[in-house]
Design a protein around this motif. Structure first.
Motif, mmCIF file in Angstrom:
data_model
loop_
_atom_site.group_PDB
_atom_site.id
_atom_site.type_symbol
_atom_site.label_atom_id
_atom_site.label_comp_id
_atom_site.label_asym_id
_atom_site.label_seq_id
_atom_site.Cartn_x
_atom_site.Cartn_y
_atom_site.Cartn_z
ATOM 1 N N ASN A 43 28.402 50.060 24.449
ATOM 2 C CA ASN A 43 29.379 48.987 24.299
ATOM 3 C C ASN A 43 29.483 48.205 25.598
ATOM 4 O OD1 ASN A 43 31.487 47.300 23.644
ATOM 5 N ND2 ASN A 43 32.805 48.917 22.835
ATOM 6 N N ALA A 44 28.488 47.361 25.841
ATOM 7 C CA ALA A 44 28.436 46.617 27.097
ATOM 8 C C ALA A 44 29.574 45.616 27.214
ATOM 9 C CB ALA A 44 27.090 45.910 27.229
ATOM 10 N N GLY A 45 30.034 45.069 26.126
ATOM 11 C CA GLY A 45 31.113 44.093 26.174
ATOM 12 C C GLY A 45 32.403 44.677 26.724
ATOM 13 N N ALA A 46 32.772 45.856 26.230
ATOM 14 C CA ALA A 46 33.983 46.513 26.732
ATOM 15 C C ALA A 46 33.814 46.918 28.190
ATOM 16 C CB ALA A 46 34.307 47.731 25.872
ATOM 17 N N ALA A 47 32.605 47.365 28.540
ATOM 18 C CA ALA A 47 32.345 47.749 29.938
ATOM 19 C C ALA A 47 32.489 46.543 30.854
ATOM 20 C CB ALA A 47 30.956 48.354 30.058
ATOM 21 N N LEU A 48 31.925 45.423 30.469
ATOM 22 C CA LEU A 48 31.997 44.220 31.300
ATOM 23 C C LEU A 48 33.441 43.761 31.477
ATOM 24 C CD1 LEU A 48 30.446 42.026 32.825
ATOM 25 C CD2 LEU A 48 30.304 40.748 30.664
ATOM 26 N N GLN A 49 34.234 43.897 30.436
ATOM 27 C CA GLN A 49 35.631 43.503 30.524
ATOM 28 C C GLN A 49 36.369 44.326 31.587
ATOM 29 O OE1 GLN A 49 37.686 43.685 26.768
ATOM 30 N NE2 GLN A 49 39.610 42.955 27.603
ATOM 31 N N ASP A 50 36.141 45.628 31.617
ATOM 32 C CA ASP A 50 36.799 46.472 32.612
ATOM 33 C C ASP A 50 36.319 46.164 34.022
ATOM 34 O OD1 ASP A 50 38.572 47.819 31.002
ATOM 35 O OD2 ASP A 50 37.290 49.569 30.704
ATOM 36 N N VAL A 51 35.014 45.971 34.177
ATOM 37 C CA VAL A 51 34.471 45.667 35.504
ATOM 38 C C VAL A 51 35.066 44.364 36.026
ATOM 39 C CG1 VAL A 51 32.388 45.025 36.770
ATOM 40 C CG2 VAL A 51 32.335 46.966 35.191
ATOM 41 N N ASN A 52 35.099 43.348 35.189
ATOM 42 C CA ASN A 52 35.613 42.057 35.635
ATOM 43 C C ASN A 52 37.122 42.082 35.850
ATOM 44 O OD1 ASN A 52 33.240 40.611 35.926
ATOM 45 N ND2 ASN A 52 33.182 39.991 33.776
ATOM 46 N N LEU A 53 37.820 42.929 35.124
ATOM 47 C CA LEU A 53 39.257 43.066 35.362
ATOM 48 C C LEU A 53 39.515 43.563 36.775
ATOM 49 C CD1 LEU A 53 41.875 44.485 32.913
ATOM 50 C CD2 LEU A 53 41.873 45.243 35.281
ATOM 51 N N VAL A 54 38.740 44.554 37.218
ATOM 52 C CA VAL A 54 38.902 45.072 38.583
ATOM 53 C C VAL A 54 38.535 44.001 39.598
ATOM 54 C CG1 VAL A 54 38.099 46.791 40.244
ATOM 55 C CG2 VAL A 54 38.552 47.468 37.874
ATOM 56 N N ARG A 55 37.439 43.324 39.395
ATOM 57 C CA ARG A 55 37.017 42.285 40.337
ATOM 58 C C ARG A 55 38.075 41.182 40.446
ATOM 59 N NH1 ARG A 55 31.360 42.166 41.548
ATOM 60 N NH2 ARG A 55 31.391 39.887 41.765
ATOM 61 N N ALA A 56 38.601 40.778 39.301
ATOM 62 C CA ALA A 56 39.543 39.658 39.280
ATOM 63 C C ALA A 56 40.907 40.021 39.847
ATOM 64 C CB ALA A 56 39.704 39.143 37.852
ATOM 65 N N SER A 57 41.162 41.319 40.028
ATOM 66 C CA SER A 57 42.493 41.748 40.489
ATOM 67 C C SER A 57 42.722 41.492 41.969
ATOM 68 C CB SER A 57 42.677 43.247 40.202
ATOM 69 O OG SER A 57 41.834 44.029 41.043
ATOM 70 N N ARG A 58 41.674 41.286 42.750
ATOM 71 C CA ARG A 58 41.815 41.155 44.211
ATOM 72 C C ARG A 58 42.134 39.700 44.558
ATOM 73 N NH1 ARG A 58 42.512 46.447 43.879
ATOM 74 N NH2 ARG A 58 40.591 47.591 43.458
ATOM 75 N N THR A 59 43.373 39.316 44.319
ATOM 76 C CA THR A 59 43.785 37.912 44.380
ATOM 77 C C THR A 59 44.561 37.544 45.633
ATOM 78 O OG1 THR A 59 45.783 38.487 43.133
ATOM 79 C CG2 THR A 59 43.860 37.733 41.865
ATOM 80 N N ALA A 60 44.795 38.480 46.546
ATOM 81 C CA ALA A 60 45.615 38.186 47.725
ATOM 82 C C ALA A 60 44.986 37.101 48.586
ATOM 83 C CB ALA A 60 45.833 39.454 48.553
ATOM 84 N N ARG A 61 43.675 37.045 48.624
ATOM 85 C CA ARG A 61 42.937 35.995 49.328
ATOM 86 C C ARG A 61 42.052 35.301 48.286
ATOM 87 N NH1 ARG A 61 39.626 39.292 52.665
ATOM 88 N NH2 ARG A 61 40.491 41.148 51.653
ATOM 89 N N PRO A 62 42.589 34.313 47.584
ATOM 90 C CA PRO A 62 41.905 33.767 46.396
ATOM 91 C C PRO A 62 40.495 33.261 46.646
ATOM 92 C CG PRO A 62 44.177 32.985 46.510
ATOM 93 C CD PRO A 62 43.905 33.692 47.812
ATOM 94 N N SER A 63 40.208 32.772 47.843
ATOM 95 C CA SER A 63 38.880 32.213 48.095
ATOM 96 C C SER A 63 37.789 33.272 48.067
ATOM 97 C CB SER A 63 38.849 31.486 49.444
ATOM 98 O OG SER A 63 39.053 32.399 50.521
ATOM 99 N N VAL A 64 38.183 34.553 48.194
ATOM 100 C CA VAL A 64 37.182 35.620 48.182
ATOM 101 C C VAL A 64 37.421 36.626 47.046
ATOM 102 C CG1 VAL A 64 36.461 35.460 50.595
ATOM 103 C CG2 VAL A 64 38.501 36.793 50.010
ATOM 104 N N THR A 65 38.196 36.247 46.053
ATOM 105 C CA THR A 65 38.277 37.085 44.857
ATOM 106 C C THR A 65 36.882 37.146 44.238
ATOM 107 O OG1 THR A 65 40.572 36.483 44.411
ATOM 108 C CG2 THR A 65 39.288 37.323 42.561
ATOM 109 N N PRO A 66 36.336 38.348 44.027
ATOM 110 C CA PRO A 66 34.964 38.429 43.505
ATOM 111 C C PRO A 66 34.832 37.687 42.172
ATOM 112 C CG PRO A 66 35.727 40.581 44.240
ATOM 113 C CD PRO A 66 36.916 39.681 44.265
ATOM 114 N N PRO A 67 33.790 36.893 42.015
ATOM 115 C CA PRO A 67 33.617 36.164 40.751
ATOM 116 C C PRO A 67 33.254 37.116 39.612
ATOM 117 C CG PRO A 67 31.685 35.898 42.149
ATOM 118 C CD PRO A 67 32.716 36.617 42.972
#
Length: 580
Positions: free
Chosen positions: A482-506
């Motif tokens: 289930n790659a779709g569900a896996a990608l959703q979790d990975v991107n959720l973690v990446r998108a959570s690092r918002t304290a410095r928005p210019s370097v939030t992982p894409p």
């Protein structure tokens, strides 16, 4: 507050072996949050007490980090600093011997901690029938014992089943060990709650460790072969990670490096950690200082608190960042790579023609009370406080009282140079073993109470956090197809690092096992999981910097020879792991 507890612990010889005969009584200082009022809490405190020491750089941290592809520690300089009998070279090259000191001391620490939980359970069980706190204490100690045994299984392929100090431990391997650890966790998970913070075993941490157990079960069943990740195991990973996520007790930290700050005990990403707040005499700053240059002084208040020129990252690991971000500097693309706490003025950045002999005016000023060194992966010329030698006052501006920040100077063996961390570092080339060679890591905040750099840590040592819960679920989904569900979790973690928005992982646009392995490397670098990840993803036998050994039997560490010798009176009781 600190209490003295009279605890029965195994003498060293019996501890190293199996922990089954004589007991020596020692008075040991232990402390834990608010654990002073009752005997119940004092027994619990003793079981947690050895954790900070067990997870230092010369024990568990060094064992896990240096044996992976993320770090290397060569003997530095002509004096062979950090050679230490070759113990770190053995770990990195997977040529570890049965007398390796790091392995032995980690083994001793783990056996001590198991012994403490057994003692606590013995003391608490008679009280449990009439004391609800004692009953919960028994559950907590069983969970802690199961966690310690899971570490033993991961490192040495064995678990110790021991219910009282008067009996021999039963040694379990493979599925028997998995079943035992699983049964202990399951027996207590619903007795525990999440009310005591990350420094105590909780319902959430047990659910998270159950997920870890199921995720690695294929490796534990067949430690030298190709692991099978069954759908049943992966379903269990998803089930138990879901329990943590849906509990609502945890959130991902917007600032990545706040997870490792002095005040991280209140960070809601932490699920389980070693609580270092209570007793500054036993806490340590080893994770904060180990990699830093010996000429780096992070605290204006303490002119003796410096780094120690320990390990650096390997070029192999650094290049995974380069491959991920191409022509973009990872420091400008991913908040996990670097955090700039001060900026060198543009007019000072060019050091052409500037030398330690003529740079007396090449500085800028900072407020000493708020000064912080930069965090993450440190490259190139380093800037910081300057003094004539260790312990001497730092240079300040006499008018403002502010501290002067210069390019840091390295003074060794008659040479005076700037500290310039370069990428190349290995165990073979004598030109790549200088004190300044290798990119360094400053992941944990350098404790602001550490007057020597080594002692008085404040940051909890993070052992399980919510990002890992999400990425374990992602891996289980991916291994089930289930790659779709896996990608959703990975991107959720990446998108959570918002304290410095210019370097939030894409966001990633796709995911596979190779990308997930790389992502775990980015998220958890220089924590306690890389070796286990390498084995599970099939990369522990890879060739990387100064390491060519491809023997799968090196996935497990050798049982210390001292332990084998100590158990020799019972033939066949403690058998050495294959390949040693």
């Amino acid at each position: 507050m600190k209490n003295k507890f009279l605890i029965s612990i195994l003498s060293l010889s019996t501890l190293v072996a199996v922990g089954c005969t004589n007991l020596d009584e020692q008075v040991i200082d232990e402390s834990l949050e608010a654990i002073t009022a009752t005997p119940v809490e004092s027994f619990i405190a003793a079981a947690y007490g050895p954790l900070p020491d067990a997870f230092t750089h010369t024990k568990n941290y060094g064992l896990q980090l240096i044996s992976s592809d993320q770090a290397i520690l060569p003997p530095r300089g002509s004096g062979n600093d950090w050679y230490d009998g070759g113990k770190y070279i053995e770990l990195h090259q997977h040529t570890t011997t049965t007398t390796n000191v790091v392995v032995q001391q980690t083994w001793d620490a783990m056996r001590l901690m198991i012994s403490r939980t057994v003692t606590a359970i013995e003391k608490l069980q008679p009280l449990a029938a009439t004391d609800a706190n004692a009953a919960r204490g028994v559950a907590e100690m069983r969970a802690l014992r199961a966690y310690y045994n899971m570490l033993m299984l991961d490192y040495w392929g064995i678990a110790f089943k021991k219910d009282n100090s008067g009996q021999n431990s039963e040694i379990l391997r493979k599925q028997e060990a998995i079943t035992y650890i699983e049964s202990e966790f399951l027996a207590v998970v619903n007795v525990l709650d999440n009310s005591k913070g990350p420094g105590r075993m909780s319902q959430a941490s047990v659910n998270g460790f159950l997920a870890q157990l199921y995720l690695n079960a294929g490796v534990y069943r067949n430690p030298y072969g190709t692991p099978v990740f069954s759908a049943t195991d992966m379903d269990k990973v998803i089930e138990y990670t879901n329990k943590v996520i849906t509990s609502g007790s945890f959130t991902l930290s917007p600032e990545y490096f706040a997870i490792f700050d002095d005040n991280n005990h209140s960070n809601k990403e932490l699920v389980f950690a070693i609580d270092q707040r209570q007793d500054l005499n036993t806490s340590h700053n080893r994770l904060g200082y180990w990699s830093l240059s010996g000429s780096q002084y992070p605290l204006a208040a303490f002119p003796k608190a410096n780094g120690t020129d320990g390990p650096a990252i390997t070029s192999d690991f650094y290049n995974t960042w380069v491959q991920a971000y191409g022509s973009t500097d990872p420091a400008q693309a991913d908040a996990r790579f670097y955090k700039e706490n001060f900026t060198v003025p543009q007019n000072l950045q060019n050091l052409t023609g500037v030398t330690p002999a003529n740079d007396s005016n090449h500085y800028f000023l900072v407020n000493g009370s708020t000064y912080e060194i930069n965090r993450g992966i440190q490259r190139g010329v380093q800037w910081g406080l300057r003094n004539a030698s260790n312990g001497q006052p730092f240079k300040i501006d006499e008018i403002t009282g502010q501290y002067k920040i210069y390019p840091i100077i390295e003074q060794r063996n008659g040479f005076v140079n700037y500290v310039n961390h370069t990428l190349d570092i290995d165990l073979e080339n004598p030109n790549n073993k200088d004190y300044t060679d290798g990119y360094r890591v400053s992941k944990y905040q350098f404790s602001r109470t550490s007057d020597t750099g080594r002692n008085r840590g404040n940051a909890d040592i993070v052992l399980l956090r919510l990002a890992d819960i999400y990425l374990m679920r992602a891996e289980a989904q991916l291994r089930k197809g289930n790659a779709g569900a896996a990608l959703q979790d990975v991107n959720l973690v990446r998108a959570s690092r918002t304290a410095r928005p210019s370097v939030t992982p894409p966001a990633l646009t796709s995911i596979n096992l190779d990308l997930l392995y790389r992502e775990r490397g980015f998220e958890f670098y220089w924590e306690y999981s890389r070796r286990t990840d390498m084995i599970r993803f099939g990369h522990y036998e890879d060739v990387y910097t100064s390491k060519t050994n491809s023997d799968p039997r090196k996935r497990l560490f050798p049982i210390p020879q001292s332990a084998i010798d100590g158990a020799s009176s019972v033939p066949g009781y403690l058998v050495q792991n294959e390949g040693y």
